[in-house]
Write an enzyme that holds these catalytic residues in place. Structure first.
Site, PDB file in Angstrom:
ATOM      1  N   ASP A  98      34.384  38.769  40.510  1.00  0.00           N
ATOM      2  CA  ASP A  98      34.085  38.446  41.693  1.00  0.00           C
ATOM      3  C   ASP A  98      33.669  37.086  42.165  1.00  0.00           C
ATOM      4  O   ASP A  98      32.979  36.942  43.137  1.00  0.00           O
ATOM      5  CB  ASP A  98      33.742  39.546  42.624  1.00  0.00           C
ATOM      6  CG  ASP A  98      34.739  40.654  42.956  1.00  0.00           C
ATOM      7  OD1 ASP A  98      35.882  40.415  42.901  1.00  0.00           O
ATOM      8  OD2 ASP A  98      34.527  41.847  42.942  1.00  0.00           O
ATOM      9  N   ASP A 122      42.487  42.712  44.300  1.00  0.00           N
ATOM     10  CA  ASP A 122      41.305  41.939  45.050  1.00  0.00           C
ATOM     11  C   ASP A 122      41.470  40.803  44.139  1.00  0.00           C
ATOM     12  O   ASP A 122      40.957  39.840  44.804  1.00  0.00           O
ATOM     13  CB  ASP A 122      40.083  42.889  44.805  1.00  0.00           C
ATOM     14  CG  ASP A 122      40.156  44.333  45.003  1.00  0.00           C
ATOM     15  OD1 ASP A 122      41.242  44.524  44.607  1.00  0.00           O
ATOM     16  OD2 ASP A 122      39.301  44.900  45.591  1.00  0.00           O
ATOM     17  N   THR A 165      45.132  53.595  40.730  1.00  0.00           N
ATOM     18  CA  THR A 165      44.270  53.040  41.968  1.00  0.00           C
ATOM     19  C   THR A 165      42.923  53.548  41.441  1.00  0.00           C
ATOM     20  O   THR A 165      42.797  54.521  40.815  1.00  0.00           O
ATOM     21  CB  THR A 165      44.638  53.835  43.347  1.00  0.00           C
ATOM     22  OG1 THR A 165      43.804  53.136  44.111  1.00  0.00           O
ATOM     23  CG2 THR A 165      44.485  55.115  43.401  1.00  0.00           C
ATOM     24  N   TRP A 224      44.556  42.168  50.857  1.00  0.00           N
ATOM     25  CA  TRP A 224      44.020  41.037  49.638  1.00  0.00           C
ATOM     26  C   TRP A 224      45.514  40.279  49.348  1.00  0.00           C
ATOM     27  O   TRP A 224      45.435  39.028  48.953  1.00  0.00           O
ATOM     28  CB  TRP A 224      43.403  41.580  48.702  1.00  0.00           C
ATOM     29  CG  TRP A 224      42.269  42.429  48.836  1.00  0.00           C
ATOM     30  CD1 TRP A 224      41.712  43.745  48.111  1.00  0.00           C
ATOM     31  CD2 TRP A 224      41.098  41.814  49.578  1.00  0.00           C
ATOM     32  NE1 TRP A 224      40.422  43.796  48.591  1.00  0.00           N
ATOM     33  CE2 TRP A 224      39.928  42.694  49.169  1.00  0.00           C
ATOM     34  CE3 TRP A 224      40.861  40.833  50.194  1.00  0.00           C
ATOM     35  CZ2 TRP A 224      38.770  42.617  49.844  1.00  0.00           C
ATOM     36  CZ3 TRP A 224      39.570  40.482  50.888  1.00  0.00           C
ATOM     37  CH2 TRP A 224      38.490  41.384  50.634  1.00  0.00           C
TER      38      TRP A 224
END
Length: 393
Positions: A110, A171, A230, A246
């Site tokens: 990230d 994401d 998931t 996203w």
């Protein structure tokens, strides 16, 4: 008809027809709330992440947390709106606490969320060359997570053994913005990685109806898809609302950066899949397929991400009817988020309440969460620019 019912109907009608929402009014609110949050924080190494249901104080994290870039990003957006150098100075100081992320080994995928939302906005607004150097270093660090066999960036590098392969989450589409920026500022290999990641994800991460899985796990050595699952959604085959958000945001920015028609087409397809499931609602349940609906929690963060993305998408499509559809939906979402039901004023110093972070893990359910605030104020700024006839960027 009962007089109390009649009055209730009149009040409800007034609420739906009164032109009370304007981006300026909402941005003024955001500025006041941000000032209240800033006054709470003990130091520049303490970054707000979330406020629990019925809570008043922020849970604080350090620069390593994946959400660390959103608070500096909120500050940059407040500065962009107010032009007040005091906000610029705050944004700069908080942003620079994230500098080690650019130069250390990639602890997480990230880095784009962390550094592009903070220093990326800082560079856009100030052209400070020190930001440029840090962002280029950060992009190179993020690029080390790219697996050419799989064609995607590794998510959660610290958990590779536990997850059993090269895993990629939806994401990650947002982290591509940092790579695209670097590709246009001296690191062309980063641009190529971003395009490959987006293309591979487009082929492997989506169902025939253009809804997305949260996670795709690839064989580290061959790049073959091992499974789709998931971690944050209701079930492996369910549609996790923020994951779809996203995707909308990610493919919209991919078209902006590449002008490849495939990305524009796909951005519309994933947006239409979201809006079709949303129906007449404006704020989604945290997962469109949760069996507990209508008792399931909502997710204001998914609505904020989607609204901001749809505003940009509305400027990209050439079909005027579809452009207006995306624009109108985005405005309605932002207007709804700007009502007392969703704003945090009177409860705490966040901008929005009622977001859902990681429900299967029992984490940040019906909470105020900093990334909801970030995309909310971003969407408001985008709307204000469009209403003034200005480009978003």
């Amino acid at each position: 008809m009962n007089i109390r019912i009649t009055i209730g109907i009149l009040l409800l009608t007034a609420c739906h027809t009164a032109p009370t929402f304007t981006p300026q009014k909402a941005l003024d609110y955001c500025t006041r709330q941000a000032a209240a949050t800033a006054a709470q924080l003990p130091g520049y190494d303490s970054l707000p992440r979330s406020i629990a249901t019925n809570g008043t104080r922020w849970k604080l994290v350090d620069y390593k947390d994946w959400t660390s870039g959103f608070w500096p990003g909120v500050l940059w957006y407040v500065y962009e709106y107010t032009k007040d150098t005091a906000w610029k100075n705050k944004a700069d100081t908080y942003s620079r606490t994230l500098t080690p992320l650019a130069y250390n080994k990639a602890y997480d995928h990230d880095i784009g969320f962390q550094l592009y939302c903070s220093m990326g906005n800082g560079y856009r607004l100030t052209h400070d060359t020190s930001y440029r150097r840090i962002l280029l270093a950060a992009a190179d660090t993020l690029a080390t997570l790219f697996n050419p066999k799989a064609g995607t960036i590794l998510s959660w590098p610290r958990n590779v053994q536990q997850l059993g392969g090269h895993n990629t989450i939806i994401d990650n589409m947002i982290n591509l913005e940092l790579l695209f920026w670097a590709g246009k500022n001296g690191s062309p290999h980063c641009y190529d990685i971003a395009v490959q990641h987006a293309t591979t994800t487009m082929h492997n991460h989506f169902r025939p109806d253009h809804t997305c899985y949260h996670v795709v796990v690839y064989d580290t050595l061959t790049g073959q898809v091992l499974r789709r699952q998931t971690h944050q959604g209701y079930a492996d085959n369910s549609v996790w609302a923020r994951g779809q958000s996203w995707a909308i945001y990610g493919y919209t920015l991919c078209y902006r950066e590449t002008h490849q028609p495939q990305f524009l087409t796909f951005a519309q397809q994933v947006a239409d899949a979201y809006l079709q499931r949303l129906g007449e609602e404006l704020i989604p349940y945290w997962d469109f397929d949760d069996a507990a609906i209508p008792q399931a929690p909502r997710d204001a963060s998914a609505a904020a991400v989607t609204a901001s993305a749809l505003l940009e998408l509305s400027t990209q499509v050439t079909d005027k009817v579809k452009s207006k559809h995306y624009y109108d939906k985005a405005v309605a979402m932002l207007a709804e988020l700007s009502t007392p039901r969703w704003q945090s004023s009177g409860y705490n110093t966040a901008l929005l309440q009622h977001s859902t972070g990681h429900k299967p893990n029992g984490s940040e359910i019906d909470a105020a969460i900093i990334y909801a605030d970030y995309y909310y104020i971003e969407g408001l700024l985008r709307l204000q620019k469009l209403q003034k006839g200005n480009p978003i960027f």
